[in-house]
Write a protein that holds these residues in place. Structure first.
Motif, PDB file in Angstrom:
ATOM      1  N   PHE A 199      -0.917  13.388  20.354  1.00 47.88           N
ATOM      2  CA  PHE A 199       0.017  13.395  21.305  1.00 47.88           C
ATOM      3  C   PHE A 199       0.766  14.900  20.941  1.00 47.88           C
ATOM      4  N   ARG A 202      -1.574  18.229  21.655  1.00 47.19           N
ATOM      5  CA  ARG A 202      -1.790  18.104  23.025  1.00 47.19           C
ATOM      6  C   ARG A 202      -0.571  19.108  23.606  1.00 47.19           C
ATOM      7  N   ARG A 203       0.593  18.732  23.004  1.00 46.49           N
ATOM      8  CA  ARG A 203       1.913  19.306  23.469  1.00 46.49           C
ATOM      9  C   ARG A 203       2.126  20.618  23.009  1.00 46.49           C
ATOM     10  N   GLN A 207       2.554  23.373  25.817  1.00 44.48           N
ATOM     11  CA  GLN A 207       4.187  23.576  25.650  1.00 44.48           C
ATOM     12  C   GLN A 207       4.369  24.442  24.452  1.00 44.48           C
ATOM     13  N   PRO A 208       3.449  25.653  24.215  1.00 41.83           N
ATOM     14  CA  PRO A 208       3.439  26.304  22.688  1.00 41.83           C
ATOM     15  C   PRO A 208       4.902  26.548  22.319  1.00 41.83           C
ATOM     16  N   TRP A 209       5.785  26.924  23.003  1.00 38.43           N
ATOM     17  CA  TRP A 209       7.076  27.216  22.871  1.00 38.43           C
ATOM     18  C   TRP A 209       7.945  26.320  22.014  1.00 38.43           C
ATOM     19  N   LEU A 210       7.517  25.240  22.164  1.00 42.19           N
ATOM     20  CA  LEU A 210       8.394  23.895  21.433  1.00 42.19           C
ATOM     21  C   LEU A 210       8.005  24.047  19.863  1.00 42.19           C
TER      22      LEU A 210
ATOM     23  N   SER B  11       6.810  12.012  29.936  1.00 42.83           N
ATOM     24  CA  SER B  11       6.076  13.174  29.164  1.00 42.83           C
ATOM     25  C   SER B  11       6.280  12.818  27.639  1.00 42.83           C
ATOM     26  N   HIS B  12       6.608  12.024  27.190  1.00 43.84           N
ATOM     27  CA  HIS B  12       7.226  11.780  25.698  1.00 43.84           C
ATOM     28  C   HIS B  12       6.772  10.526  25.497  1.00 43.84           C
ATOM     29  N   TYR B  28       8.134  10.429  21.403  1.00 43.81           N
ATOM     30  CA  TYR B  28       8.278  11.863  20.887  1.00 43.81           C
ATOM     31  C   TYR B  28       9.522  12.436  20.867  1.00 43.81           C
ATOM     32  N   ASP B  30      11.334  16.134  20.428  1.00 43.59           N
ATOM     33  CA  ASP B  30      11.113  17.646  20.074  1.00 43.59           C
ATOM     34  C   ASP B  30      12.202  18.175  19.005  1.00 43.59           C
ATOM     35  N   LEU B 121      16.180  23.035  24.720  1.00 46.02           N
ATOM     36  CA  LEU B 121      15.618  23.473  25.965  1.00 46.02           C
ATOM     37  C   LEU B 121      15.101  22.662  26.924  1.00 46.02           C
ATOM     38  N   GLY B 123      13.286  20.040  29.352  1.00 47.80           N
ATOM     39  CA  GLY B 123      11.951  19.282  29.049  1.00 47.80           C
ATOM     40  C   GLY B 123      11.951  18.507  27.468  1.00 47.80           C
ATOM     41  N   MET B 124      12.742  18.861  26.963  1.00 42.78           N
ATOM     42  CA  MET B 124      12.755  18.321  25.410  1.00 42.78           C
ATOM     43  C   MET B 124      13.343  16.978  25.515  1.00 42.78           C
ATOM     44  N   PRO B 252      12.000  30.748  23.834  1.00 43.72           N
ATOM     45  CA  PRO B 252      10.596  31.557  23.994  1.00 43.72           C
ATOM     46  C   PRO B 252      11.071  32.884  24.509  1.00 43.72           C
ATOM     47  N   MET B 256       5.434  33.651  26.817  1.00 45.86           N
ATOM     48  CA  MET B 256       5.735  32.247  26.783  1.00 45.86           C
ATOM     49  C   MET B 256       7.053  31.789  27.444  1.00 45.86           C
ATOM     50  N   GLN B 259       5.896  31.372  31.099  1.00 45.77           N
ATOM     51  CA  GLN B 259       5.238  29.925  30.990  1.00 45.77           C
ATOM     52  C   GLN B 259       6.110  28.803  30.892  1.00 45.77           C
ATOM     53  N   ALA B 260       7.113  28.986  30.086  1.00 42.56           N
ATOM     54  CA  ALA B 260       8.131  28.057  30.217  1.00 42.56           C
ATOM     55  C   ALA B 260       8.958  27.929  31.178  1.00 42.56           C
ATOM     56  N   TYR B 263       7.379  25.914  34.017  1.00 40.55           N
ATOM     57  CA  TYR B 263       7.290  24.458  33.818  1.00 40.55           C
ATOM     58  C   TYR B 263       8.868  24.049  34.057  1.00 40.55           C
TER      59      TYR B 263
END
Ligand code: SF4
Lengths: 212, 470
Positions: A199, A202-203, A207-210, B11-12, B28, B30, B121, B123-124, B252, B256, B259-260, B263
């Protein structure tokens, strides 16, 4: 975590709604970096007439004779019965620690605050939700009957009164399984370590910024 | 059609025990925020089990509850507080966890610094061993408080065992009256749904009133979702969210960032998504709020009165009201405006951000606190809020009005350090809990907005801030 299967315990009634975790264990005791020893400070501001500080000896303190936990008939109680929204407020796990350390094994109320409810299961303290009419009735019985005990059977999910009335309660099957077996949840989750890693990978891609 | 909460939840999910909607899942995490009070036993548990943190750079730590707000050059006097803060320092150092130490300018209340640094951020999933973690939901993340066993669980596995909550939408439309703030909305909501009304729910705040709020206002609102019983509160992403995050240290950058952002823009409830419960409020009807009792739901408007228990039919409620009035030293039917105060506290994770300080300063400019006010404290939420306020000259306004200008921390929100009420003292406080003894044993707390606290400081009793500048 402590195992829980059954309890036939003396019941103490706390006739209040919205009992918050600040009342269960006041903040000055949260300075401890240990997990034990909180029982003597349970409900400190209600239980004693002097101001409690960490490290004080319970035997040296002025007790409040009016507070229900101090009444001789409730000494040795293992089941606490209270009103709606028990355990609201702060997320402090010190609250369930203090209740358990005092000797309580079961808390019965018509409703609990979410975080408190969740925290109880992590240490093997059983919170039971019963209908408010049932709670009213039980509180009446406790108050009018000395030596009132309830029998709680987790496997059967029942609470039995001295008069043999039986009330069922709900519990999440996973939580029940963990309680009856006294399981370490971290160990259980780590059995899925590969899934967590997949998981996470993939994340990291999506979402590389995380992960920066 | 999905709600924002559905999107964040789904998504988690790493693993679900079954496909039933109320199945226990492995979720999950973050971002893990850590403070000194609820973490020592978790770190110890980890160590005893021979485990290591799963992902060290998901963690951000800060000491806030125990730190003194007066001169810090000689450290913490109280040995138990000091030990707790030092224990956090040691744990972080040993495990390589990022920590803002007491003398770091970035230090502050955990729920203020997360967003301020861009460590929170959209989405976390964000967790912290602290119930007011709901604050971070203002950024369209799923943020909630956990207990110490769970802190250890997240340290060890980067996950939590959790069950999905029901969803509640609180829809607020219209324009707020002048002098009415996010804090008044929060208190009005708690008054409306009750402290247990949100139990078992995750709340999304929506509607034109919310869209018009700043990020600070949204944080105030989400902060108090827990006071309505909900573990999580949230607000969808919009331009205000994105604007706030731009350029923050942990946010970010460059490609990035683009991209963020693309999303993040998906993080809102779909048109037509269904909630388990919807509560509607008309912003124009909300008046400045003041709590009179020992639970945040015991609240009235500034035009109101202390209730009369004799008129309450429900016996449990009557009993609780009587207890509360006894503790608060108030007689039934006292107009809120006639409640006189001893102390004023502006601070806490609810109301200690720059906008909150500005809001109070507007009222205080050129005025003095009333002679009956024994102490008026301002405790900025972080070192950065403090220095920003100093650049704007806000500290001078407070000082000239007779307020003490302090170092950042939780302070008199829960009185774990030296800042506290004495028995019987009455305080107008911008914090979030008015429980018995919360600000010191026997202390009496009335929750209000920063503007209302400032107005009360000047008058010596509660006043309607809407009439202050007339
Ligand atoms: S400011 Fe108050 S409510 Fe917020 S984290 Fe600190 S103690 Fe908790």
């Amino acid at each position: 975590m402590r195992k829980f299967e059954q309890c036939k315990g003396l019941v103490v009634p706390l006739d209040r709604a919205n009992v918050d975790t600040d009342a269960i264990i006041p903040k000055q005791f949260l300075k401890s970096i240990k997990r034990s020893g909180f029982g003597q400070y349970l409900f400190d501001e209600w239980r004693y007439l002097d101001r409690g500080e960490p490290g004080m000896e319970a035997s040296q303190r002025k007790i409040n004779p009016d507070f229900v936990l101090n009444q001789p008939r409730y000494q040795g109680a293992e089941i606490l019965i209270a009103r709606d929204n028990f355990g609201c407020g702060s997320s402090r796990e010190h609250a369930p620690w203090a209740l358990q350390d005092y000797g309580l094994q079961v808390i019965i109320a018509p409703s609990f605050a979410d975080i408190f409810f969740n925290n109880c299961f992590k240490i093997g303290l059983l919170p039971i939700v019963l209908d408010s009419n049932v709670v009213n009735k039980l509180i009446d019985e406790v108050v009018t009957t000395s030596g009132y005990r309830l029998f709680v059977d987790l496997a059967a999910q029942t609470v039995t009164t001295p008069g043999n009335e039986i009330y069922s309660f709900d519990i999440d099957p996973f939580r029940k399984y963990c309680l009856i077996n006294g399981l370490d949840e971290i160990g259980l989750t780590l059995q899925h370590a590969d899934k967590i890693k997949q998981f996470e990978e993939r994340r990291r891609r999506e979402q590389p910024w995380l992960f920066a | 059609m999905k709600t924002l909460y559905d999107k964040l939840w789904e998504s988690h999910v790493v693993h679900a025990e079954s496909d039933k909607p109320d199945s226990m899942v492995i979720l999950y995490i973050d971002r893990h925020l850590v403070h000194e009070v609820t973490s020592p036993q978790a770190f110890e548990g980890l160590r005893l089990a021979g485990r290591k943190p799963w992902r060290v750079n998901s963690i951000l730590a800060v000491a806030d509850h125990n730190v003194p707000t007066t001169d810090r050059s000689s450290g913490i006097k109280d040995p138990t507080s000091r030990l707790q803060v030092e224990t956090l320092d040691q744990n972080c150092e040993e495990l390589g966890i990022t920590e803002f130490r007491m003398n770091d300018q970035r230090q502050g209340i955990v729920h203020v610094i997360g967003p301020e640094q861009g460590a929170t951020l959209p989405g976390m999933t964000v967790v912290c061993g602290d119930s007011h973690t709901s604050t971070h939901g203002a950024f369209a993340c799923l943020a909630f408080g956990i207990g110490t066993s769970e802190v250890e669980h997240v340290l060890a596995t980067q996950c939590l065992l959790a069950k999905k909550s029901k969803s509640m939408q609180i829809l607020i439309e219209g324009k707020l009256g002048c002098g009415v703030t996010a804090k008044d909305i929060a208190l009005a909501i708690v008054g409306e749904v009750g402290t247990a009304g949100g139990t078992g729910y995750a709340i999304e705040f929506a509607g034109s009133t919310i869209r018009a709020l700043s990020m600070e206002g949204r944080m105030t609102l989400c902060n108090m979702a827990i006071e309505a019983g909900a573990r999580a509160g949230m607000v969808a992403v919009d331009e205000t969210t994105i604007e706030y995050l731009k350029g923050r240290p942990f946010a970010p950058k460059g490609v990035m960032w683009e991209q963020a952002v693309s999303y993040w823009r998906t993080l809102r409830s779909d048109e037509g998504a269904v909630f388990d419960r919807v509560v509607r409020l008309d912003a124009a009807q909300i008046k400045p709020q003041v709590t009179w009792g020992t639970s945040p739901e015991m609240v009235a408007s500034i035009e109101g009165k202390v209730p009369d228990p004799a008129l309450i039919t429900d016996p449990v409620k009557r009993h609780d009201t009587e207890n509360a009035l006894k503790y608060m030293g108030l007689s039934p039917n006292t107009p809120i405006r006639e409640i006189f105060l001893d102390k004023i506290f502006i601070g806490s994770c609810t109301n200690s951000r720059i906008e909150d300080l500005r809001e109070a300063a507007v009222i205080l400019k050129g005025k003095r606190i009333a002679p009956n006010i024994k102490l008026a404290l301002v405790v900025p939420g972080s070192g950065l809020v403090k220095s920003q306020a100093e650049q704007e000259g806000i500290d001078r306004i407070f000082r000239e009005a007779g307020f003490e200008w302090r170092e950042p921390g939780c302070s008199m929100c829960l009185a774990m350090n030296d800042d506290r009420l004495m028995p019987g003292e009455r305080c107008a406080s911008t914090s979030n809990r008015n429980f018995e003894g919360r600000q010191g044993p026997g202390g009496r707390t009335h929750l209000v907005s920063p503007a209302m606290a400032a107005a009360a400081a000047v008058a010596g009793h509660f006043v309607d801030v809407r009439t202050m500048n007339e």
